[in-house]
Write an enzyme that holds these catalytic residues in place. Sequence first.
Site, PDB file in Angstrom:
ATOM      1  CD  GLN A  18       5.918   9.704  46.280  1.00 18.88           C
ATOM      2  OE1 GLN A  18       5.903   8.884  47.208  1.00 18.88           O
ATOM      3  NE2 GLN A  18       5.402  10.771  46.226  1.00 18.88           N
ATOM      4  CG  ASP A  42       5.762   9.786  37.453  1.00 13.77           C
ATOM      5  OD1 ASP A  42       4.871   9.758  38.410  1.00 13.77           O
ATOM      6  OD2 ASP A  42       6.542  10.280  37.616  1.00 13.77           O
ATOM      7  N   GLY A  76      -0.049  10.891  41.566  1.00 13.65           N
ATOM      8  CA  GLY A  76      -1.356  10.745  41.024  1.00 13.65           C
ATOM      9  C   GLY A  76      -0.993   9.265  39.943  1.00 13.65           C
ATOM     10  CG  HIS A  77      -1.531   5.461  41.209  1.00 13.99           C
ATOM     11  ND1 HIS A  77      -0.286   5.516  40.849  1.00 13.99           N
ATOM     12  CD2 HIS A  77      -1.734   4.915  42.320  1.00 13.99           C
ATOM     13  CE1 HIS A  77       0.410   4.751  42.035  1.00 13.99           C
ATOM     14  NE2 HIS A  77      -0.429   4.579  42.902  1.00 13.99           N
ATOM     15  CE  LYS A  80       4.139   3.916  42.026  1.00 13.14           C
ATOM     16  NZ  LYS A  80       4.800   4.619  41.092  1.00 13.14           N
TER      17      LYS A  80
HETATM   18  P1  GDP Z   1       2.008   5.498  38.289  1.00 13.32           P
HETATM   19  O1  GDP Z   1       1.875   6.676  39.613  1.00 13.32           O
HETATM   20  O2  GDP Z   1       3.127   4.682  38.610  1.00 13.32           O
HETATM   21  O3  GDP Z   1       0.702   4.802  38.176  1.00 13.32           O
HETATM   22  O4  GDP Z   1       2.252   6.205  37.158  1.00 13.32           O
HETATM   23  P2  GDP Z   1       1.373   7.394  36.244  1.00 13.32           P
HETATM   24  O5  GDP Z   1      -0.110   6.856  36.469  1.00 13.32           O
HETATM   25  O6  GDP Z   1       1.842   8.490  36.607  1.00 13.32           O
HETATM   26  O7  GDP Z   1       1.907   7.071  34.796  1.00 13.32           O
HETATM   27  C1  GDP Z   1       1.721   6.115  34.151  1.00 13.32           C
HETATM   28  C2  GDP Z   1       0.941   6.502  32.966  1.00 13.32           C
HETATM   29  O8  GDP Z   1       1.381   5.489  31.877  1.00 13.32           O
HETATM   30  C3  GDP Z   1      -0.550   6.569  32.934  1.00 13.32           C
HETATM   31  O9  GDP Z   1      -0.953   7.545  31.934  1.00 13.32           O
HETATM   32  C4  GDP Z   1      -0.950   5.148  32.332  1.00 13.32           C
HETATM   33  O10 GDP Z   1      -2.129   4.987  31.650  1.00 13.32           O
HETATM   34  C5  GDP Z   1       0.288   4.948  31.259  1.00 13.32           C
HETATM   35  N1  GDP Z   1       0.610   3.642  30.845  1.00 13.32           N
HETATM   36  C6  GDP Z   1       0.996   2.528  31.920  1.00 13.32           C
HETATM   37  N2  GDP Z   1       1.388   1.346  31.503  1.00 13.32           N
HETATM   38  C7  GDP Z   1       1.395   1.608  30.034  1.00 13.32           C
HETATM   39  C8  GDP Z   1       1.900   0.808  28.900  1.00 13.32           C
HETATM   40  O11 GDP Z   1       2.257  -0.194  29.157  1.00 13.32           O
HETATM   41  N3  GDP Z   1       1.992   1.696  27.888  1.00 13.32           N
HETATM   42  C9  GDP Z   1       1.536   2.991  27.695  1.00 13.32           C
HETATM   43  N4  GDP Z   1       1.838   3.541  26.423  1.00 13.32           N
HETATM   44  N5  GDP Z   1       1.177   3.751  28.674  1.00 13.32           N
HETATM   45  C10 GDP Z   1       1.124   2.888  29.812  1.00 13.32           C
END
Ligand code: GDP
Length: 426
Positions: A226, A18, A45-46, A21
């Site tokens: 992950q 999370d 989920g991304h 990515k």
């Molecule tokens: P992933 O699986 O690694 O892509 O992570 P997730 O999608 O579960 O979580 C990333 C969350 O953080 C999403 O809701 C993104 O929109 C949000 N996000 C990503 N980069 C940033 C950031 O720089 N600042 C903020 N506030 N939210 C972010």
Amino acid sequence: MFDAKTTCVVVVGAQWGDEGKGKLVDVLAERAELVVRYQGGANAGHTVVIGDSQFILRQIPSGILHPNVTCIVGNGVVLDPETLFGELDQLAARGVDTAGRFFISDRAHLVLPYHKLLDAASEKSQKLGTTGRGIGPAYEDKYGRRGMRLTDLRRVECARAMLADRVGRANRLLEMMGSSERASLDQHVALLERLAPRLLPLTADTGVLVHRAVRSGRRVLLEGAQGALLDVDHGTYPFVTSSNTTAGGAAVGAGIGPTAIDGVLGVVKAYTTRVGNGPLPTEAEPPFGERLRELGGEFGAVTGRPRRCGWFDATVVRYAARVNGLTGLAVTKLDVLDSFAEVPICSAYRLDGESCAEMPAEVEALGRVQPIYEVHAGWQEPTGKARRLADLPAAARAYLDRLQTLIDVPVRYVSVGTRRDQIIEV
Ligand code: GDP
């Protein structure tokens, strides 16, 4: 990350997942031609925000949102076909055309309904905090050499016989586990007969596609799900996922050799979170944990589960840098720290009175470590509008410098908000 010599890049999570990515892949995919997801299943989920639209992609690489990018689900993924079609339909409904630019490896394994029943039954006894989507049991079948791969759907009779065997076995296991649930062979056969006509046209020998792209110098992004601390070998075992999330898994799961990879970008939050059970040494005391959770929106993209939140842990990320061979860092969610008066960084651990620079193998020992904190002054200014490092408050730059020094990997990107444009390229 991409330049004349760096054309094949892996993007990995360098904490417990999370890390954001999805956003980094989305930003990098703009410059890529091929994006490959190499492991995991439909639990991770991304979330990608474009304009006012939020896309949650579980199996399709987020690169799909760029019209000129071809996306691949590699052999290392366990594929949940129903969820996949849900995602494809969601994309189609929002005008994203995926025809001719989305392929799935014919060597990828299927996640079937019986895997979900087994997952739910084993979670009752093992309590690992899995998402119950059948991913662990599907990998167990893969390594037990009784998995079903997409290529098996090409021979319907053979697939039926395999299903009869697998469903029977699953039901015997469910009985042994004390579950009253049973898988239905008829339902499984009907499911595959319904899905095969849609799945097979998307199926290809994707290893060849990736190989050819790399050989001809096209820009290829390999995307993991992950994070490093959930890797089945390197993570906080047994509170881990069932595949290799780290960069070595990228070569295996995309179907290319490790020498094809030119760079590895580790994505880290400016703080730390984890979902599910297992130790989190820098878990923040109330009210800071809650504040990080609220400000960062730290709830699972798929499950909605609240994430546990804490301060940046340099021991974790140094370890992730080593086991992934990171060549660059992307620090996300810096903006979430904007309002804190003080921002601690855990620079090392103490374990039983001794200093402990490396991650202990035992989860029990990780649960006992005492984080050693350096407390940095917060910047208490919004960072969301920064587009260059120089736009950031001095204290935020000092914080990033300190992370870079502690990890010994250059910071290449800083993300300061959810939107695509809220990124600083260093
Ligand atoms: P992933 O699986 O690694 O892509 O992570 P997730 O999608 O579960 O979580 C990333 C969350 O953080 C999403 O809701 C993104 O929109 C949000 N996000 C990503 N980069 C940033 C950031 O720089 N600042 C903020 N506030 N939210 C972010």
